[in-house]
Every structure is written in C-alpha cells, then in structure tokens.
Design an enzyme around this catalytic site. Structure first.
Site, mmCIF file in Angstrom:
data_model
loop_
_atom_site.group_PDB
_atom_site.id
_atom_site.type_symbol
_atom_site.label_atom_id
_atom_site.label_comp_id
_atom_site.label_asym_id
_atom_site.label_seq_id
_atom_site.Cartn_x
_atom_site.Cartn_y
_atom_site.Cartn_z
ATOM 1 C CE LYS A 1 1.988 -16.729 48.269
ATOM 2 N NZ LYS A 1 2.638 -16.740 46.964
ATOM 3 C CG ASP B 1 6.703 -16.990 45.288
ATOM 4 O OD1 ASP B 1 7.022 -18.186 45.392
ATOM 5 O OD2 ASP B 1 5.589 -16.548 45.630
#
Ligand code: NAP
Length: 276
Positions: free
Chosen positions: A73, A109
C-alpha cells in the site's frame, strides 16, 4: 465477465503477498458479471518490495484497475502518478485507476467503512464519539474517514502509543490518543487490529467496558463472527463484522475503474455465499 475472456476483455487484478486468501476476485468477478461488463479480475503475488514494478506493469499491460493490499500500500502510493485526497491523507493506496493517461492512487477503505455503517446498519457517524483500536493502515483510513464524516471525537488506542499518536494526528483536533476507559463513553467502537482472526487471540478490549448503547464494529471478516462481536452481543450492543466495509470499499473501486454503479447486492451475496 463474458463466459470466457476474449481479446477484448479488460483485466483488473489485486496485488498482495500473500494473496491467495483474498476475497477480491470473488467480489469483483461477481460485480463484473452482474453489471454485464466484459472484464475479468485475477490475483498476483509479486515479491515484497516490488510495488513500483507492479505499477509499471499495470501501465505497460494497460490493466483496467488494480487493488492493492499488504505489503504494497505504501510502495504503490509512492509509485503512481498522483494520489487522491483520501489516499494522500492516509498515506496509503488500496486501489489504482486511470485518469486519462495518469495512474491515480485511491484509498476507498475509510469511505467504504462509513458507507457500510450508513447503508447497511442505518448508523450515522456524524456527532458520534468513537474509539478506534489499532493504528495500522485500516485504522488510519477509518480515523480519517470518521473525522471527515463529522464524528464528535475519535480516540485511538494502540499497544504502540507513538503509532496511535501518528494515526490521531492524521485527523486534526477531532482525534487524540485514548485510554481503554474511553470505551465506556463512546458510541462507536472499532477493532482495527487483526485480533480475532486466529483461534485463541485475546480480545482487543475488555468486554466489561461494553454495554447496550454501543455499536461495535470488528473490521475482521474472517471469521465473520469473532469473540469481540460475541462479547458485544452479550453486552446488548449492536455488533457488526468487516464484510460490509469489504463490500463497500470494493464497490467504490469498481466504480472508480468502470464508471458504472457497483452492483452491491451481487457483491455481498458472492462473499456471503463463500463464507457460508
Ligand atoms: P496493520 O497495518 O498490520 O495494523 C495492525 C494494527 O493492529 C497495528 O496497530 C498493531 O499494533 C495492531 N496489532 C497487531 N497485532 C496486535 C496484537 N497482538 N495486540 C494488539 N495490537 C495488535 O493491519 P491493517 O491492514 O490495518 O489490518 C488490520 C485488520 O483490519 C486486519 O484484520 C484486516 O484484515 C482488517 N481489514 C479489514 C478491512 C475490511 O474491508 N473489512 C479492510 C482493511 C483491513 P502496533 O502498531 O503496536 O504494531
């Protein structure tokens, strides 16, 4: 997806290491089928440290979309042409898509978390007093999203207090480092640690602190019922697992890549069926 991929089929993928357990291919292939799109979604497991090469491969192979999970990420955030405001705020990317010829890193998210509560549970976080346990990538996304959605306060609890302070600092004055007793006065309690994934894990918080006024969300979705959620129900609290967030963050990525509204019911059914 059509019955078999053809020369015209668009390819999207998830990168992670390990990635074999990922539910993302199930979610996204169900979504492409339900939306009638000639797309297919596969999983790749690059060597740790090769996030930038994966972004270069996406560009070279003209992949339609990329999902990004651990440990890539941060690496992908540094390798894309630019990051969205949400990805910049969190410092991590969970999906990559195109804006013209530019590769844009996005992080869905936090927004997926807030939407899942609002849409699936009828819970608004505006004005809520929140406790987030954990300070990793998922916790940071949730802290930033809660602040952005108007939470009254966010207390971050983490075994490493320096990381808790770093996570809280992402959300300005709304967030601060907390202590376990803060759970008592909270409306919303979120477990953003992996505790509950493995049999025998300790609970992330003392269940004695929970009561009927709490909404308790465990970001863990495998298993779908964790000891924390069982304890929350026992205390009379509303107990919510991480599947809703998983579906909504994937739905936002789907729309980012395709421009098409995500078929959330089909996506939810696909993962619920897989877990049954
Ligand atoms: P991460 O970046 O590795 O962060 C893990 C956090 O948990 C850290 O703050 C860590 O504390 C803490 N932690 C780990 N083991 C612990 C232990 N034994 N005791 C106390 N604290 C512990 O992981 P992540 O990516 O944020 O993921 C966290 C969880 O969220 C995972 O279960 C993941 O599957 C889930 N998740 C769910 C979704 C969804 O869509 N539902 C999305 C993303 C993540 P330290 O800082 O002290 O190391």
């Amino acid at each position: 997806m059509t019955a078999s991929p053809t020369g015209a089929t668009r390819v999207a993928a998830v990168i992670g290491n390990p990635v074999r357990h990922s539910l993302s291919p199930t979610l996204h292939n169900a979504a492409f089928a339900a939306a009638g799109l000639d797309w297919v979604y596969v999983a790749f497991e690059p060597a740790p440290g090769s996030g930038a090469e994966a972004v270069a491969a996406m560009r070279a192979m003209d992949l339609g979309g990329l999902s990004v999970t651990m440990p890539f990420k941060d690496q992908v955030a540094a390798a894309v042409d630019r990051c969205s405001p949400a990805a910049t705020a969190v410092g991590a990317v969970n999906c990559v898509g195109w804006d013209g010829a530019a590769l844009v890193g996005e992080n869905t998210d936090g927004e997926g978390f807030v939407r899942s509560l609002a849409t699936d549970q009828g819970v608004s976080v505006a004005g809520a007093r929140c406790v987030v346990v954990g300070a990793g990538g998922a916790a940071r996304s949730v802290v930033v999203a809660l602040a952005g959605a108007g939470a009254a306060g966010v207390k971050v609890l983490n075994r490493n207090r320096d990381r808790a302070a770093e996570a809280a600092a992402l959300a300005g004055h709304v967030a601060s480092v907390g202590e376990p007793p803060d759970v008592v006065g909270a409306d919303l309690v979120v477990n953003a640690t992996p505790l509950g994934m493995r049999p025998g894990d300790p609970l992330p918080i003392d269940p004695e602190l929970l009561g009927p006024t709490h909404v308790v969300v465990d970001l863990v979705y495998h298993p779908p019922q964790t000891p924390l959620l069982a304890a929350a129900r026992q205390a009379g609290a509303v107990a919510v697992n991480g599947l809703g967030m998983l579906v909504h963050q994937a739905g936002l990525a789907f729309t980012f890549w395709t421009g098409v509204e995500a078929p959330l019911d089909a996506m939810r059914a696909a993962v619920t069926h897989r877990r049954a």
